[in-house]
Write a protein that holds these residues in place. Sequence first.
Motif, PDB file in Angstrom:
ATOM      1  N   GLU A   6       0.832  -1.203   0.000  1.00 47.29           N
ATOM      2  CA  GLU A   6       0.000   0.000   0.000  1.00 47.29           C
ATOM      3  C   GLU A   6       0.868   1.255   0.000  1.00 47.29           C
ATOM      4  O   GLU A   6       1.981   1.250   0.540  1.00 47.29           O
ATOM      5  CB  GLU A   6      -0.909   0.051   1.238  1.00 47.29           C
ATOM      6  CG  GLU A   6      -1.850  -1.112   1.397  1.00 47.29           C
ATOM      7  CD  GLU A   6      -1.308  -2.188   2.320  1.00 47.29           C
ATOM      8  OE1 GLU A   6      -2.113  -2.938   2.907  1.00 47.29           O
ATOM      9  OE2 GLU A   6      -0.067  -2.277   2.453  1.00 47.29           O
ATOM     10  N   SER A  21      -3.098   3.485  -2.973  1.00 47.38           N
ATOM     11  CA  SER A  21      -2.815   2.484  -3.994  1.00 47.38           C
ATOM     12  C   SER A  21      -2.357   1.201  -3.328  1.00 47.38           C
ATOM     13  O   SER A  21      -1.737   1.232  -2.254  1.00 47.38           O
ATOM     14  CB  SER A  21      -1.724   2.970  -4.947  1.00 47.38           C
ATOM     15  OG  SER A  21      -2.097   4.151  -5.616  1.00 47.38           O
ATOM     16  N   CYS A  22      -2.647   0.097  -3.958  1.00 47.92           N
ATOM     17  CA  CYS A  22      -2.197  -1.207  -3.491  1.00 47.92           C
ATOM     18  C   CYS A  22      -1.646  -1.958  -4.701  1.00 47.92           C
ATOM     19  O   CYS A  22      -2.420  -2.372  -5.569  1.00 47.92           O
ATOM     20  CB  CYS A  22      -3.340  -1.978  -2.848  1.00 47.92           C
ATOM     21  SG  CYS A  22      -2.961  -3.701  -2.450  1.00 47.92           S
ATOM     22  N   ALA A  23      -0.332  -2.085  -4.749  1.00 48.16           N
ATOM     23  CA  ALA A  23       0.327  -2.762  -5.858  1.00 48.16           C
ATOM     24  C   ALA A  23       0.563  -4.220  -5.490  1.00 48.16           C
ATOM     25  O   ALA A  23       1.153  -4.517  -4.445  1.00 48.16           O
ATOM     26  CB  ALA A  23       1.653  -2.078  -6.172  1.00 48.16           C
ATOM     27  N   SER A  25       1.993  -8.108  -6.373  1.00 45.61           N
ATOM     28  CA  SER A  25       2.970  -8.904  -7.113  1.00 45.61           C
ATOM     29  C   SER A  25       2.851 -10.346  -6.646  1.00 45.61           C
ATOM     30  O   SER A  25       2.398 -10.620  -5.533  1.00 45.61           O
ATOM     31  CB  SER A  25       4.389  -8.381  -6.910  1.00 45.61           C
ATOM     32  OG  SER A  25       4.747  -8.413  -5.549  1.00 45.61           O
ATOM     33  N   ARG A  71     -10.082  -0.769  -9.641  1.00 49.87           N
ATOM     34  CA  ARG A  71      -8.982  -1.679  -9.919  1.00 49.87           C
ATOM     35  C   ARG A  71      -8.482  -1.469 -11.329  1.00 49.87           C
ATOM     36  O   ARG A  71      -9.276  -1.148 -12.227  1.00 49.87           O
ATOM     37  CB  ARG A  71      -9.413  -3.127  -9.695  1.00 49.87           C
ATOM     38  CG  ARG A  71     -10.514  -3.620 -10.607  1.00 49.87           C
ATOM     39  CD  ARG A  71     -11.077  -4.964 -10.112  1.00 49.87           C
ATOM     40  NE  ARG A  71     -10.045  -5.984 -10.057  1.00 49.87           N
ATOM     41  CZ  ARG A  71     -10.102  -7.055  -9.282  1.00 49.87           C
ATOM     42  NH1 ARG A  71     -11.133  -7.257  -8.489  1.00 49.87           N
ATOM     43  NH2 ARG A  71      -9.137  -7.950  -9.296  1.00 49.87           N
ATOM     44  N   LYS A  75      -2.334  -2.982 -14.475  1.00 49.85           N
ATOM     45  CA  LYS A  75      -1.252  -2.499 -13.613  1.00 49.85           C
ATOM     46  C   LYS A  75      -1.141  -3.314 -12.327  1.00 49.85           C
ATOM     47  O   LYS A  75      -0.311  -3.012 -11.472  1.00 49.85           O
ATOM     48  CB  LYS A  75      -1.469  -1.029 -13.262  1.00 49.85           C
ATOM     49  CG  LYS A  75      -1.374  -0.095 -14.455  1.00 49.85           C
ATOM     50  CD  LYS A  75      -1.516   1.364 -14.027  1.00 49.85           C
ATOM     51  CE  LYS A  75      -1.366   2.296 -15.215  1.00 49.85           C
ATOM     52  NZ  LYS A  75      -1.501   3.722 -14.828  1.00 49.85           N
ATOM     53  N   ASN A  76      -2.024  -4.303 -12.181  1.00 51.86           N
ATOM     54  CA  ASN A  76      -2.047  -5.129 -10.961  1.00 51.86           C
ATOM     55  C   ASN A  76      -2.161  -4.261  -9.703  1.00 51.86           C
ATOM     56  O   ASN A  76      -1.496  -4.501  -8.693  1.00 51.86           O
ATOM     57  CB  ASN A  76      -0.790  -6.006 -10.874  1.00 51.86           C
ATOM     58  CG  ASN A  76      -1.118  -7.488 -10.913  1.00 51.86           C
ATOM     59  OD1 ASN A  76      -2.098  -7.896 -11.525  1.00 51.86           O
ATOM     60  ND2 ASN A  76      -0.301  -8.297 -10.269  1.00 51.86           N
ATOM     61  N   THR A  77      -3.024  -3.263  -9.793  1.00 53.45           N
ATOM     62  CA  THR A  77      -3.142  -2.276  -8.715  1.00 53.45           C
ATOM     63  C   THR A  77      -4.606  -1.996  -8.400  1.00 53.45           C
ATOM     64  O   THR A  77      -5.446  -1.937  -9.296  1.00 53.45           O
ATOM     65  CB  THR A  77      -2.437  -0.964  -9.103  1.00 53.45           C
ATOM     66  OG1 THR A  77      -1.056  -1.233  -9.360  1.00 53.45           O
ATOM     67  CG2 THR A  77      -2.529   0.069  -7.988  1.00 53.45           C
ATOM     68  N   TYR A  79      -7.103   0.729  -6.066  1.00 48.32           N
ATOM     69  CA  TYR A  79      -7.079   2.083  -5.527  1.00 48.32           C
ATOM     70  C   TYR A  79      -8.239   2.308  -4.562  1.00 48.32           C
ATOM     71  O   TYR A  79      -9.277   1.654  -4.656  1.00 48.32           O
ATOM     72  CB  TYR A  79      -7.181   3.107  -6.661  1.00 48.32           C
ATOM     73  CG  TYR A  79      -6.126   2.961  -7.714  1.00 48.32           C
ATOM     74  CD1 TYR A  79      -6.387   2.264  -8.895  1.00 48.32           C
ATOM     75  CD2 TYR A  79      -4.849   3.493  -7.533  1.00 48.32           C
ATOM     76  CE1 TYR A  79      -5.410   2.116  -9.868  1.00 48.32           C
ATOM     77  CE2 TYR A  79      -3.874   3.355  -8.500  1.00 48.32           C
ATOM     78  CZ  TYR A  79      -4.155   2.665  -9.660  1.00 48.32           C
ATOM     79  OH  TYR A  79      -3.178   2.517 -10.622  1.00 48.32           O
TER      80      TYR A  79
END
Length: 120
Positions: A6, A21-23, A25, A71, A75-77, A79
Amino acid sequence: QVQLVESGGGLVQAGGSLRLSCAASGLTLSNYIMAWFRQAPGKEREFVAVISRSSVRNYADSVKDRFSISRDNAKNTVYLQMNSLKPEDTAVYYCAAGRYFKMTPDYNYWGQGTQVTVSS
């Protein structure tokens, strides 16, 4: 391994806005339900918002009409747009990934959290 990171927290005056934001992986975001929870000092972790794989959304009553979850699978993110912030929104905000659309904090993966502080 799976990581959710985050960012975007900080100190803001009441009435202001922040975008978290929450990236992700180690996982394919499009396969997961994504949610935001928050935890204030001395309180239990509480549901804020959730978004399904098809972008169906649900919000806690306390944030409805002020917060918006979205979402970007490319970007695999995920918000969380937070508007009209109130001092009672002060908490550590966590994103979570899971397989089921629910408002309880039993998700498979969690981020480390980002602090949001709203001053009056």
